[in-house]
Scaffold this motif. Structure first.
Motif, PDB file in Angstrom:
ATOM      1  N   ILE A   1       0.857  -1.195   0.000  1.00 26.84           N
ATOM      2  CA  ILE A   1       0.000   0.000   0.000  1.00 26.84           C
ATOM      3  C   ILE A   1       0.888   1.237   0.000  1.00 26.84           C
ATOM      4  O   ILE A   1       1.709   1.423   0.908  1.00 26.84           O
ATOM      5  CB  ILE A   1      -0.929   0.010   1.234  1.00 26.84           C
ATOM      6  CG1 ILE A   1      -1.812  -1.240   1.241  1.00 26.84           C
ATOM      7  CG2 ILE A   1      -1.783   1.275   1.251  1.00 26.84           C
ATOM      8  CD1 ILE A   1      -2.678  -1.372   2.480  1.00 26.84           C
ATOM      9  N   PRO A   2       0.737   2.112  -0.977  1.00 26.72           N
ATOM     10  CA  PRO A   2       1.582   3.310  -1.020  1.00 26.72           C
ATOM     11  C   PRO A   2       1.081   4.379  -0.050  1.00 26.72           C
ATOM     12  O   PRO A   2      -0.058   4.359   0.396  1.00 26.72           O
ATOM     13  CB  PRO A   2       1.439   3.777  -2.473  1.00 26.72           C
ATOM     14  CG  PRO A   2       0.066   3.313  -2.874  1.00 26.72           C
ATOM     15  CD  PRO A   2      -0.144   2.006  -2.151  1.00 26.72           C
ATOM     16  N   GLY A   3       1.954   5.314   0.270  1.00 28.58           N
ATOM     17  CA  GLY A   3       1.541   6.479   1.043  1.00 28.58           C
ATOM     18  C   GLY A   3       1.482   6.232   2.550  1.00 28.58           C
ATOM     19  O   GLY A   3       2.084   5.302   3.094  1.00 28.58           O
ATOM     20  N   THR A   4       0.697   7.060   3.202  1.00 28.04           N
ATOM     21  CA  THR A   4       0.644   7.094   4.665  1.00 28.04           C
ATOM     22  C   THR A   4       0.188   5.780   5.268  1.00 28.04           C
ATOM     23  O   THR A   4       0.664   5.374   6.343  1.00 28.04           O
ATOM     24  CB  THR A   4      -0.311   8.214   5.123  1.00 28.04           C
ATOM     25  OG1 THR A   4       0.108   9.450   4.541  1.00 28.04           O
ATOM     26  CG2 THR A   4      -0.305   8.340   6.633  1.00 28.04           C
ATOM     27  N   PHE A   5      -0.735   5.100   4.622  1.00 22.93           N
ATOM     28  CA  PHE A   5      -1.335   3.902   5.203  1.00 22.93           C
ATOM     29  C   PHE A   5      -0.529   2.623   4.940  1.00 22.93           C
ATOM     30  O   PHE A   5      -0.935   1.544   5.342  1.00 22.93           O
ATOM     31  CB  PHE A   5      -2.761   3.731   4.683  1.00 22.93           C
ATOM     32  CG  PHE A   5      -3.703   4.776   5.210  1.00 22.93           C
ATOM     33  CD1 PHE A   5      -4.301   4.629   6.453  1.00 22.93           C
ATOM     34  CD2 PHE A   5      -3.970   5.924   4.471  1.00 22.93           C
ATOM     35  CE1 PHE A   5      -5.159   5.600   6.946  1.00 22.93           C
ATOM     36  CE2 PHE A   5      -4.818   6.895   4.960  1.00 22.93           C
ATOM     37  CZ  PHE A   5      -5.419   6.739   6.203  1.00 22.93           C
ATOM     38  N   GLY A   6       0.591   2.736   4.282  1.00 20.21           N
ATOM     39  CA  GLY A   6       1.443   1.582   4.075  1.00 20.21           C
ATOM     40  C   GLY A   6       2.414   1.386   5.231  1.00 20.21           C
ATOM     41  O   GLY A   6       2.612   2.268   6.072  1.00 20.21           O
ATOM     42  N   HIS A   7       3.033   0.202   5.309  1.00 20.85           N
ATOM     43  CA  HIS A   7       4.084  -0.059   6.296  1.00 20.85           C
ATOM     44  C   HIS A   7       5.078  -1.033   5.677  1.00 20.85           C
ATOM     45  O   HIS A   7       4.920  -1.456   4.524  1.00 20.85           O
ATOM     46  CB  HIS A   7       3.488  -0.590   7.606  1.00 20.85           C
ATOM     47  CG  HIS A   7       2.747  -1.887   7.477  1.00 20.85           C
ATOM     48  ND1 HIS A   7       3.365  -3.118   7.410  1.00 20.85           N
ATOM     49  CD2 HIS A   7       1.405  -2.150   7.409  1.00 20.85           C
ATOM     50  CE1 HIS A   7       2.468  -4.074   7.319  1.00 20.85           C
ATOM     51  NE2 HIS A   7       1.262  -3.516   7.301  1.00 20.85           N
ATOM     52  N   ARG A   8       6.092  -1.411   6.426  1.00 26.46           N
ATOM     53  CA  ARG A   8       7.181  -2.194   5.837  1.00 26.46           C
ATOM     54  C   ARG A   8       6.806  -3.637   5.550  1.00 26.46           C
ATOM     55  O   ARG A   8       7.490  -4.318   4.797  1.00 26.46           O
ATOM     56  CB  ARG A   8       8.407  -2.154   6.752  1.00 26.46           C
ATOM     57  CG  ARG A   8       8.239  -2.875   8.080  1.00 26.46           C
ATOM     58  CD  ARG A   8       9.498  -2.724   8.925  1.00 26.46           C
ATOM     59  NE  ARG A   8       9.437  -3.435  10.190  1.00 26.46           N
ATOM     60  CZ  ARG A   8       9.805  -4.704  10.349  1.00 26.46           C
ATOM     61  NH1 ARG A   8      10.226  -5.399   9.312  1.00 26.46           N
ATOM     62  NH2 ARG A   8       9.739  -5.275  11.533  1.00 26.46           N
ATOM     63  N   GLY A   9       5.715  -4.135   6.135  1.00 25.20           N
ATOM     64  CA  GLY A   9       5.276  -5.505   5.891  1.00 25.20           C
ATOM     65  C   GLY A   9       5.957  -6.504   6.814  1.00 25.20           C
ATOM     66  O   GLY A   9       7.099  -6.305   7.246  1.00 25.20           O
TER      67      GLY A   9
ATOM     68  N   GLY B   1      -3.452   2.375  13.882  1.00 25.84           N
ATOM     69  CA  GLY B   1      -4.290   3.179  14.763  1.00 25.84           C
ATOM     70  C   GLY B   1      -3.821   4.617  14.839  1.00 25.84           C
ATOM     71  O   GLY B   1      -4.616   5.562  14.748  1.00 25.84           O
ATOM     72  N   VAL B   2      -2.527   4.797  14.984  1.00 22.63           N
ATOM     73  CA  VAL B   2      -1.960   6.144  15.029  1.00 22.63           C
ATOM     74  C   VAL B   2      -2.159   6.846  13.692  1.00 22.63           C
ATOM     75  O   VAL B   2      -2.465   8.048  13.631  1.00 22.63           O
ATOM     76  CB  VAL B   2      -0.464   6.078  15.397  1.00 22.63           C
ATOM     77  CG1 VAL B   2       0.165   7.468  15.341  1.00 22.63           C
ATOM     78  CG2 VAL B   2      -0.281   5.457  16.769  1.00 22.63           C
ATOM     79  N   THR B   3      -2.015   6.102  12.600  1.00 24.72           N
ATOM     80  CA  THR B   3      -2.183   6.689  11.262  1.00 24.72           C
ATOM     81  C   THR B   3      -3.611   7.187  11.058  1.00 24.72           C
ATOM     82  O   THR B   3      -3.828   8.312  10.575  1.00 24.72           O
ATOM     83  CB  THR B   3      -1.843   5.643  10.186  1.00 24.72           C
ATOM     84  OG1 THR B   3      -0.511   5.170  10.389  1.00 24.72           O
ATOM     85  CG2 THR B   3      -1.975   6.242   8.803  1.00 24.72           C
ATOM     86  N   ILE B   4      -4.592   6.369  11.416  1.00 25.25           N
ATOM     87  CA  ILE B   4      -5.990   6.769  11.257  1.00 25.25           C
ATOM     88  C   ILE B   4      -6.317   7.956  12.159  1.00 25.25           C
ATOM     89  O   ILE B   4      -7.026   8.890  11.748  1.00 25.25           O
ATOM     90  CB  ILE B   4      -6.916   5.577  11.557  1.00 25.25           C
ATOM     91  CG1 ILE B   4      -6.746   4.500  10.484  1.00 25.25           C
ATOM     92  CG2 ILE B   4      -8.374   6.025  11.624  1.00 25.25           C
ATOM     93  CD1 ILE B   4      -7.541   3.243  10.749  1.00 25.25           C
ATOM     94  N   SER B   5      -5.810   7.932  13.389  1.00 22.02           N
ATOM     95  CA  SER B   5      -6.046   9.044  14.300  1.00 22.02           C
ATOM     96  C   SER B   5      -5.499  10.345  13.729  1.00 22.02           C
ATOM     97  O   SER B   5      -6.143  11.396  13.793  1.00 22.02           O
ATOM     98  CB  SER B   5      -5.401   8.756  15.655  1.00 22.02           C
ATOM     99  OG  SER B   5      -5.989   7.631  16.270  1.00 22.02           O
TER     100      SER B   5
END
Length: 629
Positions: A130-138, A415-419
């Motif tokens: 997932i690109p952008g803010t909502f992605g992570h390293r996996g 959770g932090v990202t959505i907040s």
């Protein structure tokens, strides 16, 4: 055969809960894994696979989980001390056990929450795509296995600890109460408290549901239990079926917010917030009282406007039955044990155990004095243990699932990202943030049991409010309130569905009445931020101001919906109600002054309404007309 097996395992689980409450829990993973094995076994037996060979499917599912549990118990010292690296067998056991838990969660509730947990785990796997803010390293399967299986953060995590100790203890406490006559005693007490006042049948439903729901911890279960008594009673007295269902739905919702037991979510909150459970009970007391005052005021105003009278004590032969000490002594002894445990500083589990001992002791004494056969007395207690064992299955399975969800939220940081996204969208405006959070909590909690809904919204959305400087406890109580209210909020309002089934009417009409009668309840959580004193924090002035604001709000909103008259008086009452509702946003003196004027206007309106010039109208028609104005 199946019934006997279910009874035996449920009784054994009840004894396990009682033993660990009295003598203390076993080692961390042993306690939690044993509990998971028991609830998985009961979950499969109580909710079997369909078809001719369904038993074989369930046997395969059960065998895999038991194998995983035995492995974890055998390796618990290595797991807790060495944090082992996952192998292929560990991965297989982890995801097999998780899959079985989610299958049972689907069977006992619906596909919604298991689907959410599945999405969270998938996000852990594929978030790097997932690109952008909502992605992570996996994260790979081995790392996720180490989180959810080879440690105390996933399948054997904190919420599972709560479910297997404090929560299970109070579920057994409630089962003992209900199986030793407390159900009938509560209903009779509710009649004595509220039955003789105007709109008494609806008030009886409210008070009785408050008693029951604080023990059951489930709006749906409470509607199904007390609703079978209260809804037919209201219909028999010519209340509209939808109104009767709405009263029961909103009243059953509030019981989970009423101390001292507060259903099940409060135990989870104590762990998530990191505060003493009794601190939560103390903070939640005044808001819960305000919650029910708002409901009772709505009922009273609707009844007063439409001239609905109290219950006729001669209308039902059961109304004349006296509340005997034999019926009520287990209730008194049970709560006396709770109080003793609290003031002695005992753990929550041991406190609940003292309550259970009090219930059983009082029940045995009362039944011996009534010359009941010993076999019958023992059978009743055994049935209570069986009921308690069965009672923890649903909430236990859901909390195991919820713990995996929480571990994935913490692992990925979503959770932090959505907040952060919510705060950015709200532009930092605290009023907008709280309103948006309320709406999000209502939507996120729809279709979920209260405990699961609370964990979901607390894990994902609570950080948004905490990051704005609010204390964790008010934020989590705010989230809990809206998680509870989501059960009666359309379009997915499970509590209203059950009430409508009993009332034999449209669920949408039941939901409409539930929302109208509980309109004030939707505003109570906002007082946690505007007037923190309502949670018994701060100085005496802060607390008095918070209580005053809550009471005024509980009177103003029902008045605005149900109690306005016509002409100039109606306009004045509308203005005063709006000013009183402004307790959420303005300084206390203005709100209190509005409340005083509102009370005077209300008194004058009642005097006018009680004049002999009014024409009688059938009750059902009057309620419908009055609410739709």
């Amino acid at each position: 055969m199946r019934e006997r097996l279910v009874s035996a395992i449920a009784i054994a689980l009840g004894v396990f809960i009682f033993y660990t409450s009295l003598f203390g829990a076993f080692e961390t993973l042993i306690q939690r894994a044993t509990f998971v094995a028991a609830i998985v076994t009961l979950g499969l037996l109580l909710n079997p696979s369909p078809g001719r060979f369904g038993w074989a499917v369930d046997l395969v599912l059960w065998s895999g989980v038991i194998g995983s549990v035995v492995y974890v118990i055998y390796e618990f010292e290595n797991i807790m001390n060495n944090l082992p690296i996952a192998t292929r067998w560990d991965v297989a056991m982890a995801f097999y056990t998780l899959s079985v838990v989610l299958i049972i969660a689907y069977r006992v509730s619906s596909w919604i929450f298991p689907g959410i947990v599945g999405v969270a785990v998938s996000y852990g796997f594929f978030g790097d795509l997932i690109p952008g803010t909502f992605g992570h390293r996996g994260f790979d399967a081995y790392y996720i296995t180490e989180v959810i299986f080879l440690g105390d953060k996933g399948l054997w995590g904190m919420l599972v600890s709560v479910a297997s100790t404090t929560l299970a203890a109070f579920v057994l406490f409630g089962a003992l109460l209900l199986n030793t006559g407390a159900g009938n005693a509560f209903f009779k007490l509710a009649r004595r408290i509220a039955g003789r006042s105007r709109g008494g049948a609806a008030k009886v439903a409210t008070v009785a549901s408050a008693f029951f729901s604080t023990i059951s911890g489930s709006t749906v279960a409470n509607v199904a239990t007390t609703g079978n008594f209260t809804i037919p009673l209201m219909k028999r007295l010519n209340y509209p079926p939808a109104f009767a269902g709405g009263v029961e739905a909103i009243a059953s919702t509030g019981g989970q917010l009423m101390p001292p037991i507060m259903g099940t979510a409060a135990f989870v909150m104590a762990e998530l917030v990191g505060v003493n459970y009794w601190s939560i009970v103390a903070s939640a007391f005044i808001p819960a009282v305000v919650f029910y005052i708002a409901i009772l005021m709505s009922i009273h105003l609707a009844a007063a406007k439409q001239d609905i009278q109290e219950i006729d004590i001669h209308a039902d032969e059961n109304d004349t039955e006296a509340l005997t000490w034999q019926e009520f002594s287990p209730v008194i002894a049970g709560f006396a044990g709770i109080i003793l445990g609290v003031f002695s500083g005992f753990s929550i589990g041991l406190t609940a155990c003292l309550g259970m001992l009090g219930i059983m002791g009082a029940f045995v004494v009362s039944q011996v004095m009534a010359r009941t056969a010993p076999k019958q007395i023992g059978g009743q207690i055994v049935r209570a243990f069986e009921s308690g064992g069965k009672g923890v299955v649903i909430v236990g399975i859901l909390l195991v699932s919820a713990q995996v969800f929480v571990s994935m939220i913490n692992l990925t940081g979503i959770g932090v990202t959505i907040s952060g996204a919510i705060l950015e969208a709200a532009g930092g405006n605290l009023i907008v943030v709280t309103v948006v959070m309320a709406v999000v909590c209502l939507i996120a909690g729809m279709g979920l049991p209260t405990s699961a809904a609370y964990v979901l919204v607390a894990a994902v959305f609570a950080p948004a409010l905490i990051s704005q400087g609010f204390d964790a406890l008010p934020v989590h109580l705010f989230v809990l309130y809206f998680a509870c209210l989501s059960v009666i909020t359309p379009p997915v309002c499970v509590g209203a569905f059950v009430a409508a089934t009993i009332a034999e009417t449209s669920w949408l009409q039941v939901a409409k009445y539930a929302v109208l009668l509980g309109a004030g309840c939707y505003c109570v959580p906002f007082l946690f931020f505007a007037y923190p004193g309502i949670l018994l924090t701060g100085g005496p002035v802060d607390i008095a101001t918070g209580i005053g604001a809550g009471l005024i709000l509980a009177l103003a909103i029902p008045k605005l919906i149900f109690g306005l008259g016509g002409g100039l008086i109606g306009v004045c009452q509308w203005l005063m109600s709006v000013l009183a509702i402004a307790t959420l946003f303005v300084v206390a003196p203005v709100a209190i002054a509005a409340g005083v004027v509102l009370s005077i206007a209300s008194h004058y309106k009642r005097a006018v309404a009680s004049s002999p010039d009014q024409v009688a109208v059938p009750v059902a028609d009057k309620i419908s007309v009055g609410i739709n104005k």
